[in-house]
Design a protein around this motif. Structure first.
Motif, PDB file in Angstrom:
ATOM      1  N   ALA A 272       9.588  -1.641  -7.252  1.00  0.00           N
ATOM      2  CA  ALA A 272       9.053  -2.196  -6.003  1.00  0.00           C
ATOM      3  C   ALA A 272       9.960  -1.787  -4.853  1.00  0.00           C
ATOM      4  O   ALA A 272      11.183  -1.870  -4.952  1.00  0.00           O
ATOM      5  N   GLY A 273       9.351  -1.328  -3.765  1.00  0.00           N
ATOM      6  CA  GLY A 273      10.118  -0.911  -2.601  1.00  0.00           C
ATOM      7  C   GLY A 273      10.612   0.525  -2.689  1.00  0.00           C
ATOM      8  O   GLY A 273      11.461   0.933  -1.893  1.00  0.00           O
ATOM      9  N   GLN A 274      10.094   1.310  -3.616  1.00  0.00           N
ATOM     10  CA  GLN A 274      10.494   2.706  -3.765  1.00  0.00           C
ATOM     11  C   GLN A 274       9.262   3.608  -3.831  1.00  0.00           C
ATOM     12  O   GLN A 274       8.168   3.154  -4.167  1.00  0.00           O
ATOM     13  N   PHE A 275       9.463   4.875  -3.506  1.00  0.00           N
ATOM     14  CA  PHE A 275       8.422   5.883  -3.708  1.00  0.00           C
ATOM     15  C   PHE A 275       9.079   7.140  -4.270  1.00  0.00           C
ATOM     16  O   PHE A 275      10.232   7.463  -3.955  1.00  0.00           O
ATOM     17  N   ALA A 276       8.351   7.803  -5.133  1.00  0.00           N
ATOM     18  CA  ALA A 276       8.902   8.969  -5.826  1.00  0.00           C
ATOM     19  C   ALA A 276       8.710  10.229  -4.996  1.00  0.00           C
ATOM     20  O   ALA A 276       7.681  10.416  -4.333  1.00  0.00           O
ATOM     21  N   ILE A 277       9.723  11.093  -5.022  1.00  0.00           N
ATOM     22  CA  ILE A 277       9.605  12.417  -4.398  1.00  0.00           C
ATOM     23  C   ILE A 277       8.729  13.273  -5.317  1.00  0.00           C
ATOM     24  O   ILE A 277       9.006  13.426  -6.504  1.00  0.00           O
ATOM     25  N   GLY A 278       7.636  13.765  -4.784  1.00  0.00           N
ATOM     26  CA  GLY A 278       6.695  14.541  -5.589  1.00  0.00           C
ATOM     27  C   GLY A 278       7.086  16.005  -5.684  1.00  0.00           C
ATOM     28  O   GLY A 278       8.132  16.431  -5.171  1.00  0.00           O
ATOM     29  N   SER A 279       6.212  16.753  -6.327  1.00  0.00           N
ATOM     30  CA  SER A 279       6.463  18.187  -6.499  1.00  0.00           C
ATOM     31  C   SER A 279       6.213  18.951  -5.219  1.00  0.00           C
ATOM     32  O   SER A 279       6.587  20.137  -5.111  1.00  0.00           O
ATOM     33  N   SER A 280       5.562  18.345  -4.252  1.00  0.00           N
ATOM     34  CA  SER A 280       5.291  18.979  -2.964  1.00  0.00           C
ATOM     35  C   SER A 280       5.323  17.912  -1.877  1.00  0.00           C
ATOM     36  O   SER A 280       5.331  16.703  -2.163  1.00  0.00           O
ATOM     37  N   VAL A 281       5.328  18.368  -0.642  1.00  0.00           N
ATOM     38  CA  VAL A 281       5.304  17.430   0.474  1.00  0.00           C
ATOM     39  C   VAL A 281       4.052  16.570   0.420  1.00  0.00           C
ATOM     40  O   VAL A 281       4.090  15.361   0.655  1.00  0.00           O
ATOM     41  N   SER A 282       2.938  17.186   0.063  1.00  0.00           N
ATOM     42  CA  SER A 282       1.685  16.431  -0.017  1.00  0.00           C
ATOM     43  C   SER A 282       1.753  15.367  -1.103  1.00  0.00           C
ATOM     44  O   SER A 282       1.284  14.240  -0.928  1.00  0.00           O
ATOM     45  N   ASP A 283       2.324  15.717  -2.265  1.00  0.00           N
ATOM     46  CA  ASP A 283       2.461  14.738  -3.341  1.00  0.00           C
ATOM     47  C   ASP A 283       3.365  13.570  -2.898  1.00  0.00           C
ATOM     48  O   ASP A 283       3.096  12.418  -3.196  1.00  0.00           O
ATOM     49  N   THR A 284       4.435  13.918  -2.205  1.00  0.00           N
ATOM     50  CA  THR A 284       5.346  12.876  -1.723  1.00  0.00           C
ATOM     51  C   THR A 284       4.643  11.956  -0.733  1.00  0.00           C
ATOM     52  O   THR A 284       4.806  10.722  -0.793  1.00  0.00           O
ATOM     53  N   ALA A 285       3.833  12.557   0.162  1.00  0.00           N
ATOM     54  CA  ALA A 285       3.095  11.756   1.136  1.00  0.00           C
ATOM     55  C   ALA A 285       2.117  10.824   0.420  1.00  0.00           C
ATOM     56  O   ALA A 285       1.951   9.652   0.801  1.00  0.00           O
ATOM     57  N   ALA A 286       1.491  11.332  -0.631  1.00  0.00           N
ATOM     58  CA  ALA A 286       0.556  10.498  -1.393  1.00  0.00           C
ATOM     59  C   ALA A 286       1.311   9.360  -2.079  1.00  0.00           C
ATOM     60  O   ALA A 286       0.836   8.213  -2.121  1.00  0.00           O
ATOM     61  N   ASN A 287       2.491   9.669  -2.638  1.00  0.00           N
ATOM     62  CA  ASN A 287       3.292   8.608  -3.266  1.00  0.00           C
ATOM     63  C   ASN A 287       3.738   7.565  -2.242  1.00  0.00           C
ATOM     64  O   ASN A 287       3.749   6.368  -2.521  1.00  0.00           O
ATOM     65  N   LEU A 288       4.094   8.044  -1.053  1.00  0.00           N
ATOM     66  CA  LEU A 288       4.499   7.125   0.010  1.00  0.00           C
ATOM     67  C   LEU A 288       3.335   6.220   0.407  1.00  0.00           C
ATOM     68  O   LEU A 288       3.516   5.009   0.580  1.00  0.00           O
ATOM     69  N   ALA A 289       2.148   6.798   0.522  1.00  0.00           N
ATOM     70  CA  ALA A 289       0.971   6.003   0.893  1.00  0.00           C
ATOM     71  C   ALA A 289       0.692   4.930  -0.159  1.00  0.00           C
ATOM     72  O   ALA A 289       0.420   3.762   0.177  1.00  0.00           O
ATOM     73  N   GLY A 290       0.780   5.282  -1.422  1.00  0.00           N
ATOM     74  CA  GLY A 290       0.535   4.298  -2.482  1.00  0.00           C
ATOM     75  C   GLY A 290       1.572   3.190  -2.481  1.00  0.00           C
ATOM     76  O   GLY A 290       1.240   2.000  -2.635  1.00  0.00           O
ATOM     77  N   ALA A 291       2.834   3.577  -2.308  1.00  0.00           N
ATOM     78  CA  ALA A 291       3.898   2.572  -2.299  1.00  0.00           C
ATOM     79  C   ALA A 291       3.782   1.658  -1.075  1.00  0.00           C
ATOM     80  O   ALA A 291       4.042   0.444  -1.166  1.00  0.00           O
ATOM     81  N   LEU A 292       3.416   2.225   0.071  1.00  0.00           N
ATOM     82  CA  LEU A 292       3.225   1.399   1.265  1.00  0.00           C
ATOM     83  C   LEU A 292       2.114   0.379   1.040  1.00  0.00           C
ATOM     84  O   LEU A 292       2.253  -0.800   1.401  1.00  0.00           O
ATOM     85  N   GLY A 293       1.020   0.812   0.433  1.00  0.00           N
ATOM     86  CA  GLY A 293      -0.091  -0.107   0.158  1.00  0.00           C
ATOM     87  C   GLY A 293       0.347  -1.274  -0.705  1.00  0.00           C
ATOM     88  O   GLY A 293       0.009  -2.438  -0.432  1.00  0.00           O
ATOM     89  N   GLN A 294       1.137  -0.984  -1.755  1.00  0.00           N
ATOM     90  CA  GLN A 294       1.607  -2.043  -2.644  1.00  0.00           C
ATOM     91  C   GLN A 294       2.586  -2.981  -1.931  1.00  0.00           C
ATOM     92  O   GLN A 294       2.519  -4.205  -2.089  1.00  0.00           O
ATOM     93  N   SER A 295       3.501  -2.409  -1.170  1.00  0.00           N
ATOM     94  CA  SER A 295       4.493  -3.233  -0.478  1.00  0.00           C
ATOM     95  C   SER A 295       3.841  -4.111   0.588  1.00  0.00           C
ATOM     96  O   SER A 295       4.248  -5.272   0.791  1.00  0.00           O
ATOM     97  N   ILE A 296       2.850  -3.578   1.262  1.00  0.00           N
ATOM     98  CA  ILE A 296       2.142  -4.371   2.272  1.00  0.00           C
ATOM     99  C   ILE A 296       1.405  -5.523   1.605  1.00  0.00           C
ATOM    100  O   ILE A 296       1.381  -6.653   2.109  1.00  0.00           O
ATOM    101  N   GLN A 297       0.824  -5.231   0.428  1.00  0.00           N
ATOM    102  CA  GLN A 297       0.124  -6.289  -0.306  1.00  0.00           C
ATOM    103  C   GLN A 297       1.108  -7.407  -0.696  1.00  0.00           C
ATOM    104  O   GLN A 297       0.791  -8.599  -0.587  1.00  0.00           O
ATOM    105  N   THR A 298       2.286  -7.015  -1.144  1.00  0.00           N
ATOM    106  CA  THR A 298       3.304  -8.007  -1.503  1.00  0.00           C
ATOM    107  C   THR A 298       3.747  -8.804  -0.279  1.00  0.00           C
ATOM    108  O   THR A 298       3.900 -10.035  -0.341  1.00  0.00           O
ATOM    109  N   ALA A 299       3.962  -8.127   0.837  1.00  0.00           N
ATOM    110  CA  ALA A 299       4.365  -8.813   2.071  1.00  0.00           C
ATOM    111  C   ALA A 299       3.292  -9.781   2.535  1.00  0.00           C
ATOM    112  O   ALA A 299       3.594 -10.870   3.050  1.00  0.00           O
ATOM    113  N   ALA A 300       2.033  -9.408   2.315  1.00  0.00           N
ATOM    114  CA  ALA A 300       0.940 -10.304   2.695  1.00  0.00           C
ATOM    115  C   ALA A 300       0.961 -11.571   1.858  1.00  0.00           C
ATOM    116  O   ALA A 300       0.790 -12.688   2.363  1.00  0.00           O
TER     117      ALA A 300
END
Length: 505
Positions: A272-300
């Motif tokens: 919780a509170g982390q995102f994985a560095i992907g194999s590409s910038v796009s993968d990393t951005a996707a991981n960041l988006a998923g982690a943000l969604g989960q963290s926002i849900q927890t904050a809510a």
């Protein structure tokens, strides 16, 4: 036999009779003075002291009236200070144990401490409904009925009117939104960026200016604080492990919460509170988006829910008219996009008067010729109201939702309630009210002491003007008795002599 005349200068002349009558009257008057200690039984008998006595009596009568006002004010002020002491005790009792953020022990869907808060809420309401002989002390100018509804009606409603619990539940649903994420949407406008956007309603999370930042080299952060607010992070290269993305979210009660995500190396399972560095910038951005969604849900679930309850408290206890979630036809509170006037179907917790004027000016009394004190109070002024709000919020929030981090939510709840009960200064929430009333009590006490001195002085003047000196009166009485006795003896002797003369003629 010749006749004798009883007119002219003989023994039985009218002037001599008047002299005896005056002497008798003087004797009677002196006897009355000696018995009563007063110079006269009416003002006319006081002579030149009459005006002094009348003036002093007027002043004493005025002081008596002020004294009665003072007694009434003191009685009411004492009752008010006792009620304030009771409210302070409620706060102390809550802070002494129940407001322990680590004491998360559920009984049903609430903690033991929340049950205590419900009991203390009823006590606080009772304090604010204090009356003295039917004169209610915390209703402003409305003194004939209790200013605060019962805690049961306040929380649960009555007669088709919604109570605070329903207002809280509706606001919670509206603030969480249909996705339970505080009405934020996380999306990727392009493969290398992430956008977080609010929905433009008054509910849920909002994104303020400067609310987003990142330590990722080359990344671009953009924030749009205007409604509907949004923020975006665009990556141009891969982050390093330990780089962060921070998002500060504004909540309905005016507080904020931070969502911070930390990059971890590829192949590492992010916590919780982390995102994985992907194999590409796009993968990393996707991981960041998923982690943000989960963290926002927890904050809510953890921070937004208590903040929502505090906002509902503002809408219910402070707004005039009270505000309710405007549930759309055929929809639910989670679909709402606005608040509405709730005066027609919501409990009005404060039944007293409040025209916006100074609470102290709502009750006043003249306690001296040029001194009037104001000692009014309203249950809905900031100090008492904050205690009621804090206890009501503590009593209303529930736990046990699916996926709910209850312990964290409880900590957030307790922190907010503690702030409400503590107040914004060292005096506590009731400090200003108690200080104001204490100042009035001191003024009243000082005035009473001053008037007591004045009354003693005036009584002395009155006694001097009205009172008879018993020594002088006794001396005068003895003299009058002697004169009258001598006159009667002389009259008797002369009467006998005159009768002999009359018989011998």
């Amino acid at each position: 036999m010749s006749s004798i005349s009883v007119t002219g200068n003989n023994l039985f002349s009218a002037s001599y009779a008047q002299t005896l009558s005056r002497l008798k009257a003087t004797l009677d008057s002196l006897s009355t003075q000696l018995a009563t200690g007063q110079k006269a039984t009416d003002y006319a008998g006081l002579g030149s002291d009459r005006s002094t006595v009348l003036s002093v009596q007027d002043q004493l009568n005025a002081l008596t009236g002020y004294g009665q006002n003072i007694s009434t004010v003191q009685l009411r002020l004492n009752a008010m200070q006792t009620a304030i002491g009771g409210l302070n005790q409620v706060v102390s009792d809550m802070k002494a144990g129940p407001l322990d953020p680590s004491n998360f022990q559920l009984v049903g869907n609430q903690t033991v401490a929340q049950g205590t808060a419900s009991t203390e809420l009823a006590s606080a309401v009772s304090m604010l409904n204090t009356d003295v002989a039917g004169h209610y002390m915390f209703g402003g100018r409305e003194v004939s009925s209790p200013p605060v509804v019962s805690s049961d009606v306040m929380m649960n409603g009555s007669g088709g009117l919604a109570g605070f619990q329903q207002v809280v539940d509706e606001r919670k649903a509206a603030d969480l939104g249909t996705g339970g994420n505080g009405r934020l949407t996380v999306s990727q406008p392009d493969p290398d960026s992430v956008e977080i956007a609010a929905d433009g309603s008054p509910f849920g999370f909002k994104i303020a200016a400067g609310a987003a930042s990142t330590s990722i080299a080359g990344a671009t952060v953009t924030v749009n604080p205007a409604a509907p607010s949004s923020a975006s992070v665009a990556l141009t290269q891969q982050p390093q492990a330990g780089d962060t993305v921070r998002l500060t979210l504004s909540m309905p009660d005016g507080t904020t919460t931070d969502v911070t995500l930390t990059a971890v190396a590829a192949g590492t399972t992010p916590a919780a509170g982390q995102f994985a560095i992907g194999s590409s910038v796009s993968d990393t951005a996707a991981n960041l988006a998923g982690a943000l969604g989960q963290s926002i849900q927890t904050a809510a679930s953890t921070d937004l829910v208590p903040a929502s309850a505090m906002a509902a408290a503002h809408d219910f206890f402070e707004s005039d008219p009270p505000q309710r979630v405007d549930i759309p036809a055929g929809g639910t509170a989670a679909d709402a996009t606005a608040l509405r006037d709730g005066s027609a179907d919501t409990v009005d917790w404060y039944q007293g008067e409040d025209d916006g004027s100074s609470p102290r000016a709502t009750q006043s009394a003249r306690i001296d010729s040029s001194l009037t004190v104001g000692y009014g109070a309203r249950a809905d002024e900031a100090g008492p109201r904050s205690i009621i709000e804090g206890l009501a919020v503590m009593s209303a929030v529930t736990f046990g939702d699916a996926g709910d981090d209850g312990a964290t939510r409880y900590q957030s709840l307790v922190n907010r309630v503690s702030t409400a009960l503590t107040g914004t200064n060292d005096l506590g929430p009731l400090g200003q009210l108690s200080t104001d009333l204490s100042a009035v009590q001191q003024t009243v006490s000082d005035t009473q002491s001053r008037q007591s001195t004045s009354q003693n002085m005036l009584q002395g003047i009155l006694s001097s003007a009205e009172g008879a000196d018993t020594n002088d009166v006794a001396t005068s009485l003895l003299s009058a008795q002697t004169q009258l006795q001598a006159s009667y003896q002389a009259t008797a002797m002369l009467s006998k002599l005159s009768l002999v003369n009359y018989l011998g003629s």
